[in-house]
Design a protein around this motif. Sequence first.
Motif, short mmCIF file in Angstrom:
data_model
loop_
_atom_site.label_atom_id
_atom_site.label_comp_id
_atom_site.label_asym_id
_atom_site.label_seq_id
_atom_site.Cartn_x
_atom_site.Cartn_y
_atom_site.Cartn_z
N GLU A 179 -87.60 32.63 55.54
CA GLU A 179 -88.49 33.56 54.84
C GLU A 179 -88.72 33.21 53.37
N TYR A 180 -87.70 32.64 52.69
CA TYR A 180 -87.76 32.60 51.23
C TYR A 180 -87.63 31.21 50.61
N ASP A 181 -87.40 30.18 51.39
CA ASP A 181 -87.38 28.85 50.78
C ASP A 181 -88.76 28.56 50.20
N GLU A 182 -88.82 27.67 49.26
CA GLU A 182 -90.05 27.48 48.48
C GLU A 182 -90.96 26.41 49.06
N VAL A 183 -90.41 25.43 49.77
CA VAL A 183 -91.23 24.30 50.21
C VAL A 183 -90.69 23.75 51.51
N TYR A 184 -91.57 23.03 52.25
CA TYR A 184 -91.25 22.50 53.58
C TYR A 184 -90.78 23.60 54.51
N ILE A 185 -91.53 24.70 54.49
CA ILE A 185 -91.24 25.79 55.41
C ILE A 185 -91.62 25.33 56.82
N PRO A 186 -90.69 25.31 57.75
CA PRO A 186 -91.03 24.81 59.09
C PRO A 186 -91.97 25.76 59.82
N LYS A 187 -92.80 25.18 60.65
CA LYS A 187 -93.72 25.97 61.47
C LYS A 187 -93.01 26.50 62.71
N ARG A 188 -93.62 27.52 63.31
CA ARG A 188 -93.11 28.09 64.56
C ARG A 188 -93.98 27.64 65.73
N LYS A 189 -93.45 27.76 66.92
CA LYS A 189 -94.18 27.30 68.11
C LYS A 189 -95.50 28.04 68.28
N ALA A 190 -95.56 29.26 67.80
CA ALA A 190 -96.78 30.06 67.95
C ALA A 190 -97.95 29.48 67.15
N ASP A 191 -97.65 28.61 66.18
CA ASP A 191 -98.72 27.99 65.39
C ASP A 191 -99.31 26.85 66.22
N LYS A 192 -100.35 27.15 66.97
CA LYS A 192 -100.90 26.22 67.94
C LYS A 192 -101.48 24.97 67.28
N PHE A 193 -101.95 25.09 66.03
CA PHE A 193 -102.52 23.92 65.35
C PHE A 193 -101.49 22.82 65.23
N TYR A 194 -100.24 23.19 64.94
CA TYR A 194 -99.18 22.20 64.79
C TYR A 194 -98.58 21.80 66.13
N THR A 195 -98.34 22.77 66.99
CA THR A 195 -97.60 22.48 68.21
C THR A 195 -98.46 21.87 69.31
N GLU A 196 -99.77 22.01 69.20
CA GLU A 196 -100.64 21.45 70.23
C GLU A 196 -101.57 20.38 69.67
N PHE A 197 -102.30 20.70 68.61
CA PHE A 197 -103.29 19.76 68.07
C PHE A 197 -102.62 18.57 67.39
N LEU A 198 -101.53 18.80 66.63
CA LEU A 198 -100.89 17.72 65.88
C LEU A 198 -99.67 17.14 66.59
N ASN A 199 -99.26 17.73 67.70
CA ASN A 199 -98.05 17.28 68.39
C ASN A 199 -98.37 16.15 69.37
N ASN A 200 -98.84 15.04 68.84
CA ASN A 200 -99.18 13.86 69.63
C ASN A 200 -99.26 12.67 68.67
N GLY A 201 -99.45 11.49 69.22
CA GLY A 201 -99.47 10.29 68.39
C GLY A 201 -100.48 10.33 67.25
N PRO A 202 -101.78 10.52 67.55
CA PRO A 202 -102.76 10.59 66.46
C PRO A 202 -102.47 11.72 65.48
N GLY A 203 -102.01 12.86 65.98
CA GLY A 203 -101.68 13.97 65.10
C GLY A 203 -100.52 13.64 64.18
N ASN A 204 -99.52 12.93 64.72
CA ASN A 204 -98.39 12.49 63.89
C ASN A 204 -98.84 11.54 62.79
N VAL A 205 -99.72 10.60 63.14
CA VAL A 205 -100.24 9.66 62.15
C VAL A 205 -101.01 10.39 61.06
N PHE A 206 -101.87 11.32 61.47
CA PHE A 206 -102.65 12.09 60.50
C PHE A 206 -101.72 12.88 59.57
N THR A 207 -100.72 13.55 60.15
CA THR A 207 -99.78 14.34 59.35
C THR A 207 -99.04 13.47 58.36
N LEU A 208 -98.58 12.31 58.81
CA LEU A 208 -97.81 11.42 57.95
C LEU A 208 -98.68 10.89 56.81
#
Length: 372
Positions: free
Chosen positions: A146-175
Amino acid sequence: MGAGGRMKTEEKDIMKHVPVTKPPFGISDLKKAVPPHCFRRSLIRSFGSFFRDLIIIYSFYYLASTYIPLLPPALSYVAWPLYWFAQGSILMGFWILGHECGHHAFSEYQWVDDAVGFFIHSVTLTPYFSFKYSHRSHHAHTNSIEYDEVYIPKRKADKFYTEFLNNGPGNVFTLLLRTTLGLPLYLIFNTYGRDYDGFANHFLPQSGIFNDSERGQVVLSDVGIFAVLYALYRLVLIQGLKSTIFLQGIPLFVMSGFFIFLTYLNHTHPAIAHYDQTEWDWLRGALSTIDRDFGMLNWVFHNANHTHGIHHLFPTIPHYHAIEAREAVKPILGDYYMYDDTPILKAMWRDTKECIYVEPDDEKKGVYWYFK
């Protein structure tokens, strides 16, 4: 077993979840183990590091500005990237000294720390007081969902991260996005930061990141940044746009990439836990960090990358005492101490792929682990 077997064993140990039960020691036990002189800050030694970095920065600049333009084009294509890497890395080391000032770890005098830190962070285009205050919140709430300032981890309900970015091209884009624009995105848009009411920004005095007593110093931080930007504008008029970009702009860009490498890898790993308010406490949060080995860059970064755990426990310990302090507490920390010497590029790719989102532990509610 052969070398491959040993590597697999080491990899398994590295990926093993760290303990999440409350440790059998307290911060007072750890402090007693640290030699008292480790907490003393030497103005001479701190300024020795300060001028060491300044001399190297100027030397790289002088050599690049004087001799690279004389090289044949084919050689200059090699020389410029070498300069950008070298200058960007030493700028990161210089930035780390400014970060140390923000923790009052540079000297025994707060005004000296703030003056030096203001100079260092301004010339590296980081608002000193603004970052000092947000970073203080990070240290106070490390790995709190709830209160850390940075690198707050996402939850599974965030479909943009868990579905759209959870693959090879998504990993490359994120990195690529994280390592190229991560620092300016965080400072300007609070990307990777915690949620605040309204627009959170390190340059806006009325941002929710700051309280009323801090807003005046946020303005002062902005003045420092504008002064450096104006100096860069004057350099463009004197030496031209291309030279300014090559000599100052790209090294600062490389430095911001190193900033992400250090901070992300010191706080992200498949084996560490995050906590919600039902389980979080300061000590377990501070222990949820990872020391990393950057090889020959350890010296350049003042060993900040592989003494990050002790830094979170005792942030006023200066960098030249950090290794000794770390070694003093390691026998007490035991399994609570986390170190990963995986090569940095490999570790960055692995953790980008493996650390997509967090979900609660099946057995211990309030504790969250990374999943991919």
